[in-house]
Write an enzyme that holds these catalytic residues in place. Structure first.
Site, PDB file in Angstrom:
ATOM      1  N   ASP A   1       0.405  18.801 -74.041  1.00 44.80           N
ATOM      2  CA  ASP A   1       0.070  19.912 -73.148  1.00 44.80           C
ATOM      3  C   ASP A   1       0.438  21.219 -73.857  1.00 44.80           C
ATOM      4  O   ASP A   1      -0.374  21.757 -74.602  1.00 44.80           O
ATOM      5  CB  ASP A   1       0.848  19.678 -71.837  1.00 44.80           C
ATOM      6  CG  ASP A   1       0.527  20.664 -70.753  1.00 44.80           C
ATOM      7  OD1 ASP A   1      -0.597  21.189 -70.730  1.00 44.80           O
ATOM      8  OD2 ASP A   1       1.396  20.920 -69.894  1.00 44.80           O
TER       9      ASP A   1
ATOM     10  N   PHE B   1      -4.407  19.088 -63.897  1.00 43.07           N
ATOM     11  CA  PHE B   1      -3.305  18.136 -63.899  1.00 43.07           C
ATOM     12  C   PHE B   1      -3.874  16.736 -63.747  1.00 43.07           C
ATOM     13  O   PHE B   1      -4.450  16.389 -62.712  1.00 43.07           O
ATOM     14  CB  PHE B   1      -2.313  18.440 -62.771  1.00 43.07           C
ATOM     15  CG  PHE B   1      -1.006  17.758 -62.991  1.00 43.07           C
ATOM     16  CD1 PHE B   1      -0.081  18.254 -63.890  1.00 43.07           C
ATOM     17  CD2 PHE B   1      -0.696  16.584 -62.309  1.00 43.07           C
ATOM     18  CE1 PHE B   1       1.125  17.611 -64.114  1.00 43.07           C
ATOM     19  CE2 PHE B   1       0.518  15.932 -62.530  1.00 43.07           C
ATOM     20  CZ  PHE B   1       1.423  16.450 -63.439  1.00 43.07           C
TER      21      PHE B   1
ATOM     22  N   GLU C   1       1.887   9.257 -77.651  1.00 44.17           N
ATOM     23  CA  GLU C   1       2.079  10.119 -76.475  1.00 44.17           C
ATOM     24  C   GLU C   1       0.918   9.953 -75.500  1.00 44.17           C
ATOM     25  O   GLU C   1      -0.202   9.604 -75.902  1.00 44.17           O
ATOM     26  CB  GLU C   1       2.127  11.587 -76.923  1.00 44.17           C
ATOM     27  CG  GLU C   1       3.526  12.123 -77.175  1.00 44.17           C
ATOM     28  CD  GLU C   1       4.273  12.503 -75.887  1.00 44.17           C
ATOM     29  OE1 GLU C   1       3.953  11.957 -74.807  1.00 44.17           O
ATOM     30  OE2 GLU C   1       5.170  13.337 -75.965  1.00 44.17           O
TER      31      GLU C   1
HETATM   32  P1  5GP Z   1       4.282  19.358 -73.359  1.00 44.24           P
HETATM   33  O1  5GP Z   1       5.667  19.430 -73.907  1.00 44.24           O
HETATM   34  O2  5GP Z   1       3.217  19.095 -74.405  1.00 44.24           O
HETATM   35  O3  5GP Z   1       3.945  20.590 -72.541  1.00 44.24           O
HETATM   36  O4  5GP Z   1       4.298  18.228 -72.270  1.00 44.24           O
HETATM   37  C1  5GP Z   1       4.108  16.919 -72.509  1.00 44.24           C
HETATM   38  C2  5GP Z   1       4.479  16.075 -71.305  1.00 44.24           C
HETATM   39  O5  5GP Z   1       4.247  16.745 -70.049  1.00 44.24           O
HETATM   40  C3  5GP Z   1       3.579  14.864 -71.281  1.00 44.24           C
HETATM   41  O6  5GP Z   1       4.119  13.830 -72.075  1.00 44.24           O
HETATM   42  C4  5GP Z   1       3.514  14.539 -69.798  1.00 44.24           C
HETATM   43  O7  5GP Z   1       4.609  13.724 -69.444  1.00 44.24           O
HETATM   44  C5  5GP Z   1       3.651  15.880 -69.109  1.00 44.24           C
HETATM   45  N1  5GP Z   1       2.306  16.405 -68.727  1.00 44.24           N
HETATM   46  C6  5GP Z   1       1.665  17.438 -69.295  1.00 44.24           C
HETATM   47  N2  5GP Z   1       0.447  17.648 -68.712  1.00 44.24           N
HETATM   48  C7  5GP Z   1       0.329  16.680 -67.763  1.00 44.24           C
HETATM   49  C8  5GP Z   1      -0.713  16.348 -66.824  1.00 44.24           C
HETATM   50  O8  5GP Z   1      -1.796  16.949 -66.734  1.00 44.24           O
HETATM   51  N3  5GP Z   1      -0.472  15.273 -65.994  1.00 44.24           N
HETATM   52  C9  5GP Z   1       0.699  14.579 -66.039  1.00 44.24           C
HETATM   53  N4  5GP Z   1       0.814  13.562 -65.183  1.00 44.24           N
HETATM   54  N5  5GP Z   1       1.700  14.857 -66.922  1.00 44.24           N
HETATM   55  C10 5GP Z   1       1.512  15.903 -67.770  1.00 44.24           C
END
Ligand code: 5GP
Length: 181
Positions: free
Chosen positions: A109, A158, A105
């Site tokens: 997040d 971000f 991954e």
């Molecule tokens: P989660 O399900 O853990 O909240 O999200 C994971 C996905 O959200 C990551 O694989 C990514 O695609 C997107 N994401 C989460 N935080 C960021 C960030 O700070 N920057 C970017 N570009 N994508 C993020």
């Protein structure tokens, strides 16, 4: 040229390419050690699209006869927050039954996507499933997931570049940065 914006935009650098390279070499060595006797059955599963650049460098830092596959995931939610309701937009090309799976991954997040992936892949009877993520935002955790191999923890910003996008752009930046507010 008219209409051409400055590239890259003035992002603040969080990790330069040299730092990424050094950490990925360490992760590759660790994974090589841990899967020494299982290399033939090791499958790296990259989660599209964010992990593509990391996957390309990580796989070359692992000295084992591994194979690779990819999964496309769409998360329902707004641009800044995943809802945990996930749709597979492109599935694996081969069965992972009996294989040692390492999910690759870009960033964990909230943890909701990784949680879904663990549950989904477990139903396919792999020998084991572990998680390798380049980045982790611990402040945002909603579902705790075990990250077996982690590149870096990052603050609650971000981040962009090295695979990570803003509205599908900037994945090709050679560093990880963030937009200063
Ligand atoms: P989660 O399900 O853990 O909240 O999200 C994971 C996905 O959200 C990551 O694989 C990514 O695609 C997107 N994401 C989460 N935080 C960021 C960030 O700070 N920057 C970017 N570009 N994508 C993020």
């Amino acid at each position: 040229m008219a209409g051409q914006e400055t590239f890259p935009p003035p992002f603040k650098t969080l990790f330069a390419r040299t730092e990424l390279d050094a950490r990925i070499a360490e992760l590759g060595a660790e994974i090589t050690r841990d899967y020494q006797d299982k290399g033939e059955d090791l499958v790296l599963i990259g989660v599209l699209k964010g992990s593509v650049i990391f996957m390309a460098d990580l796989c070359r830092a692992i000295n084992l006869p591994l194979s690779m596959d990819f999964m496309g995931i769409a998360s329902y939610g707004d641009d800044t927050k995943s809802s945990g309701v996930v749709q597979i937009t492109s599935d694996l090309s081969k069965s992972i039954e009996g294989k040692h799976v390492l999910i690759v991954e870009d960033i964990i997040d909230t943890g909701l996507t990784a949680h879904y992936l663990f549950d989904n892949l477990a139903t396919r009877h792999p020998a084991s499933v572990k998680l390798c993520s380049l980045l982790h935002k611990p402040d945002r955790t909603e579902r705790a997931v075990q990250i077996d191999y982690l590149g870096f923890s990052v603050p609650n910003k971000f981040v962009v570049g090295y695979g990570l996008d803003i509205a599908q752009k900037y994945r090709n930046l050679d560093f990880i940065g963030y937009v200063e507010e």
